[in-house]
Design a protein around this motif. Structure first.
Motif, PDB file in Angstrom:
ATOM      1  N   ASP A   1     -32.305  40.383 -54.834  1.00 52.18           N
ATOM      2  CA  ASP A   1     -32.285  39.522 -56.023  1.00 52.18           C
ATOM      3  C   ASP A   1     -33.556  39.663 -56.863  1.00 52.18           C
ATOM      4  O   ASP A   1     -34.234  38.682 -57.167  1.00 52.18           O
ATOM      5  CB  ASP A   1     -32.082  38.061 -55.611  1.00 52.18           C
TER       6      ASP A   1
ATOM      7  N   HIS B   1     -33.418  40.655 -59.986  1.00 46.11           N
ATOM      8  CA  HIS B   1     -32.966  40.071 -61.259  1.00 46.11           C
ATOM      9  C   HIS B   1     -33.858  40.474 -62.433  1.00 46.11           C
ATOM     10  O   HIS B   1     -34.411  39.609 -63.121  1.00 46.11           O
ATOM     11  CB  HIS B   1     -32.906  38.548 -61.153  1.00 46.11           C
TER      12      HIS B   1
ATOM     13  N   ASP C   1     -28.062  42.468 -56.820  1.00 41.27           N
ATOM     14  CA  ASP C   1     -28.626  41.796 -57.988  1.00 41.27           C
ATOM     15  C   ASP C   1     -29.973  42.403 -58.362  1.00 41.27           C
ATOM     16  O   ASP C   1     -30.966  41.695 -58.564  1.00 41.27           O
ATOM     17  CB  ASP C   1     -28.754  40.290 -57.736  1.00 41.27           C
TER      18      ASP C   1
ATOM     19  N   ASP D   1     -30.282  41.546 -63.862  1.00 35.65           N
ATOM     20  CA  ASP D   1     -29.725  40.230 -64.143  1.00 35.65           C
ATOM     21  C   ASP D   1     -28.493  40.311 -65.039  1.00 35.65           C
ATOM     22  O   ASP D   1     -27.603  39.468 -64.946  1.00 35.65           O
ATOM     23  CB  ASP D   1     -30.790  39.345 -64.798  1.00 35.65           C
TER      24      ASP D   1
ATOM     25  N   HIS E   1     -24.378  40.552 -60.139  1.00 37.67           N
ATOM     26  CA  HIS E   1     -25.053  40.648 -61.436  1.00 37.67           C
ATOM     27  C   HIS E   1     -25.192  42.097 -61.902  1.00 37.67           C
ATOM     28  O   HIS E   1     -25.479  42.339 -63.079  1.00 37.67           O
ATOM     29  CB  HIS E   1     -26.443  40.008 -61.356  1.00 37.67           C
TER      30      HIS E   1
END
Length: 338
Positions: A82, A84, A124, A127, A163
């Motif tokens: 993540d 992102h 992810d 994002d 994402h």
């Protein structure tokens, strides 16, 4: 004599005029040095101080248990999730600049201090990959490789998250191929006798969609290559399942006795303190440890404290506030006289 007195008077006046300028220059130099020191600490040194406390967990090998034979090689792997990276739609330029600098400094510092052999990013990565245009995607990819640059001897592997390619009802073949063009698409990655199966969990909806059926067929083919049984978890028999998306480091024990560890977020945009997982892995055993990154509250507190100190020094120099040293000295003198 009168001319000499006049020259002396002018020289003395000139020296008196230069003294305030020198004093102001010294004060400005001190303030600049303080600002530079705070920036150096908060934006560079703090990453070394925090990550230096992390260490690879010890893993037991047959040699440790008194067994005979050659010791098993230990693979040092970093597990991130993540990240992102902000995109062109929802990413404010200042927020992007700050978050990407934090991740770049943290990752490069961890590479230098910990010397991992393999780095996994578990979904992810971006994002806005699920809706970004071709140009925006290319820009995001370029920024990713700048942040997560690594030497050739370090392997970097990534799996797609929702994402990156969209949720199950949003993903399509184009988005998946676009992601796999950037990151190695192989599902089975082996290093030092340890097998890692890279799973696109977004495609494991189980509703027999074309992409889902293809992902399941790939896992089934890997299970045959590893001589596993179809009845076992995910047609494989993993000793450990690592996943992202939850932004925390929770653990779940599946019915088959397989431990699933959710890898925490590597980005400061989540509410938790960013961190990553360090794994010492052998063909028969593994050990995990969590490594925290600098807490943003600590950085903000340092900046606020330094700003308050700079304001106080400026006011003291301007004569608007009495020097704390003189104030304390006067209080001490009064205390002695009473």
């Amino acid at each position: 004599m009168a001319a000499e007195d006049t020259a002396s008077t002018r020289l003395g006046a000139g020296r008196q005029h230069l003294r305030p300028l020198k004093r102001r220059g010294l004060v400005l130099l001190r303030l600049t040095a303080i600002v530079f020191a705070v920036l150096l600490f908060c934006e560079f040194l703090i990453y070394y101080l925090v990550i230096f406390r992390c260490s690879w967990p010890a893993v037991k090998t047959p040699a440790d248990a008194g067994g005979l034979g050659t010791p098993e090689p230990v693979l040092r792997a970093m597990f991130l999730a993540d990240t992102h990276l902000l995109g062109a739609v929802r990413g404010h330029w200042l927020d992007k600049l700050r978050r990407e600098w934090q991740m770049e400094r943290a990752f490069q510092t961890a590479l230098w201090l910990l010397q991992p052999e393999v780095v996994f990013i578990l979904g992810d990565v971006f994002d806005e990959g699920k809706w970004s245009s071709s140009q925006a995607w290319a820009d995001d990819v370029g920024r990713f490789w700048k942040i997560f640059r690594h030497p050739p001897h370090v392997q970097l592997r990534a799996v797609a998250g929702n994402h990156d390619i969209g949720f199950h009802y949003q993903m399509n073949t184009y988005k998946i191929k676009r992601f796999e063009k950037v990151f190695n698409p192989e599902r089975l990655f082996s290093w030092k006798g340890i097998n890692f199966v890279m799973v696109n969990s977004v495609a494991l909806e189980g509703d027999s969609c074309d992409i889902c059926s293809g992902a399941e067929a790939e896992l089934l083919e890997i299970s045959h290559r590893l001589n596993c049984s179809r009845e076992l978890l995910w047609w494989l028999r993993p000793r450990l399942v690592l996943s992202g998306h939850t932004h925390s480091a929770c653990e779940v024990l599946h019915g088959a006795g397989v431990l699933e560890v959710s890898v925490p977020s590597f980005s400061w945009r989540n509410r938790n303190n960013p961190s990553f997982i360090m794994g010492s892995v052998t063909p028969t055993e593994y050990a995990l440890a969590k490594c925290y990154l600098p807490c943003e509250d600590t950085v903000l507190t340092t900046y606020c404290t330094a700003a308050g100190g700079l304001v106080l020094l400026t006011l003291v120099h301007a004569g608007l506030v009495a020097s704390p040293f003189h104030f304390g000295w006067n209080m001490l003198r009064k205390f002695k006289t009473t």
